[in-house]
Design an enzyme around this catalytic site. Sequence first.
Site: not given
Length: 240
Positions: A7-8, A34, A36, A49, A108, A110, A225
Amino acid sequence: MTLIFAHRGYSAKYPENSMLAFKQAVMHGADGFELDIHLTKDNQIVVIHDDSINRTTNGRGKVQHMTYDEIKQYRIKSGLFKVIDEPVPLLEDVLNIVRDYNLLLNIEIKAESGKIELVLHELLEQYSMNDRIIISSFNIENLIMMESIDSDYETALLFDKYHKSPWDFKTKNNIKSIHPNAKYIKVDHLIELREHELPARVYTVNKEKELAMWINSSVAGIITDEVERAVKLKQVKKRD
């Protein structure tokens, strides 16, 4: 086998959406990332993000009102008072890692629907990795736009609350998978999703007990994370 998405990047230990976090996720065995994206004033896709650089860098300003040359002069924060010697990365920087290490990538969106989907598609077509790219958003309009441009890419609708029949979006809009908040989905729901041939990847799962539960389920992926923790639990599952 359930796939582990960082995640990020490996954001539990390294600054989110930084090249350092992505490289560390690779080193610690994540199956993919993953991240953004937003669009700059000069139509560059950046990995960040928020819609501003205020929280995650030592600069200030709205992404859409800045060129990438303006953004890249600032450095990504590491905690409250430190920075790392990295600017906000371009999406193509991360795509190069994904290509080189044969990883999966969940992008993702945004930004608001409109221009970013066209710019994203043009960039992705340079890599020929359709089968390794997932394009997700909370905004159904982003995904409908992507489907209209090129339906070869997997689209995934994000949910931050319970939805009784998410397969309706597959029927009506050709959305190919869902990414529900793990708080609002139970393992039992996966049976119905499987019946509707709708893969699910849950977010953001960090506690060991919850990671173990989802790894032992039929969920397609876990967005976390805690990359090392998740990978170790997956390795235990493989040995069993």
